[in-house]
Design an enzyme around this catalytic site. Structure first.
Site, PDB file in Angstrom:
ATOM      1  CG  ASN A   1      -1.760   1.171   1.411  1.00  0.00           C
ATOM      2  OD1 ASN A   1      -1.825   2.013   0.522  1.00  0.00           O
ATOM      3  ND2 ASN A   1      -2.436   1.272   2.554  1.00  0.00           N
TER       4      ASN A   1
ATOM      5  CE  LYS B   1      -0.420   3.253   4.665  1.00  0.00           C
ATOM      6  NZ  LYS B   1      -0.398   3.370   6.116  1.00  0.00           N
TER       7      LYS B   1
ATOM      8  CG  HIS C   1      -6.111   1.942   5.084  1.00  0.00           C
ATOM      9  ND1 HIS C   1      -5.698   2.838   6.037  1.00  0.00           N
ATOM     10  CD2 HIS C   1      -5.094   1.053   4.948  1.00  0.00           C
ATOM     11  CE1 HIS C   1      -4.474   2.514   6.443  1.00  0.00           C
ATOM     12  NE2 HIS C   1      -4.094   1.428   5.797  1.00  0.00           N
TER      13      HIS C   1
ATOM     14  CD  GLU D   1      -3.910  -2.539   7.251  1.00  0.00           C
ATOM     15  OE1 GLU D   1      -2.860  -2.901   6.735  1.00  0.00           O
ATOM     16  OE2 GLU D   1      -4.320  -1.352   7.184  1.00  0.00           O
TER      17      GLU D   1
ATOM     18  N   GLY E   1       1.719   2.445  11.026  1.00  0.00           N
ATOM     19  CA  GLY E   1       2.403   3.725  10.866  1.00  0.00           C
ATOM     20  C   GLY E   1       3.613   3.903  11.766  1.00  0.00           C
TER      21      GLY E   1
ATOM     22  CB  SER F   1       4.556  -2.143  12.396  1.00  0.00           C
ATOM     23  OG  SER F   1       4.162  -0.829  12.684  1.00  0.00           O
TER      24      SER F   1
ATOM     25  N   GLY G   1       2.644  -1.191   4.387  1.00  0.00           N
ATOM     26  CA  GLY G   1       2.772   0.222   4.050  1.00  0.00           C
ATOM     27  C   GLY G   1       4.233   0.593   3.824  1.00  0.00           C
TER      28      GLY G   1
END
Ligand code: PGA
Length: 269
Positions: A14, A16, A101, A171, A177, A219, A241
């Protein structure tokens, strides 16, 4: 080939809004392409920003490297300023699309809207990747009830014959993040993977365990964690991510996923 031998892991990147330049999104994929064919036990999916999707040459995505999107409009009317329809994604050969999401739910995307998005995707044969996850965990386990509600509400209106085509990504917000202190561990992931399947099964009255693929995201960054999450969590793949932004961090994870599947040290559900 047996069903077990056919199994593969899904590694979904992803991206983003993180790559400011389209060239970076293009070169990530060309780096992946150089070695990805040999990782036959893994299907890698790259989900770039909408504005970068059109920058890939035709036929860039094939075999075990596929294109995904990060969002889709909830309907296909042609007068929706700023939206992108499932038909438009299909035109670019998008095969997967993330929905719900937490970074979108945070800004008002409801379970109902998510259920509409899933329906437009299924009509276009694009696999929805439905994200669910709790913000925090409480000792009484209320978060489990909330998760169950999130799953049920996001699936309202989805027909029984289609529901198993949806991938569900667990998630937890506390694991996503750069501010996250840790990722979820294998046991925590397994517990939620079972809850997801049980909820779908109860909702639709399946007599066998539903075949939805379950991913984990939050993570995911190193081989050791990945191994534990696959072996103990018994999941089908990952939504990644930060570690998917660059081939130097994404490729080692893909390689490890392939190794785990090839050596068949465990069984996934
Ligand atoms: P992360 O993001 O891997 O950077 O924690 C995961 C996600 O938000 O899908």
């Amino acid at each position: 080939m047996t069903e077990q031998e056919n199994k593969k892991l899904y590694m979904v990147g992803n991206l983003k809004m993180a790559l400011g330049r389209g060239e970076d999104a293009v070169s990530l994929v060309s780096d992946l392409k150089k070695s990805i064919l040999k990782y036959k036990k893994v299907e890698t999916v790259v989900c770039p920003s909408f504005v970068h999707i059109g920058m890939y040459k035709k036929n860039t995505f094939k075999n075990n490297l596929q294109l995904g999107a990060q969002n889709v409009s909830w309907n296909e009317k042609d007068s929706l300023t700023g939206e992108v329809s499932a038909a438009q994604l299909q035109d670019f050969d998008v095969k997967y699309c993330i929905v719900g999401h937490s970074e979108r739910r945070k800004y008002g995307e409801t379970d109902f809207v998510i259920s509409q998005k899933i329906q437009t995707l299924l009509k276009r044969n694009i696999t929805p990747i439905l994200c669910v996850g709790e913000e925090t965990r409480d000792e009484k386990g209320m978060y489990l009830k909330n998760l169950e509600g999130q799953i049920k509400n996001s699936l309202q209106g989805i027909l029984k014959k289609n529901v198993q085509n949806i991938m569900v990504a667990y998630e937890p917000l506390w694991a996503i993040g750069k501010d996250a202190k840790r990722s979820a561990n294998g046991k925590e992931i397994e517990e939620i993977a079972i809850l997801i399947k049980r909820t779908i099964s109860d909702m639709y009255g399946f007599t066998k365990i539903p075949e939805n693929k379950i991913l984990y995201g939050g993570s995911v960054s190193n081989k050791k964690d990945l191994q534990e999450m696959v072996v103990d969590g018994k999941i089908d793949g990952f939504l990644i991510g930060r570690a998917s932004l660059f081939s130097k961090t994404f490729l080692p994870l893909i390689e490890e996923a392939n190794r785990l599947m090839t050596e068949k040290k465990y069984e996934i559900n």
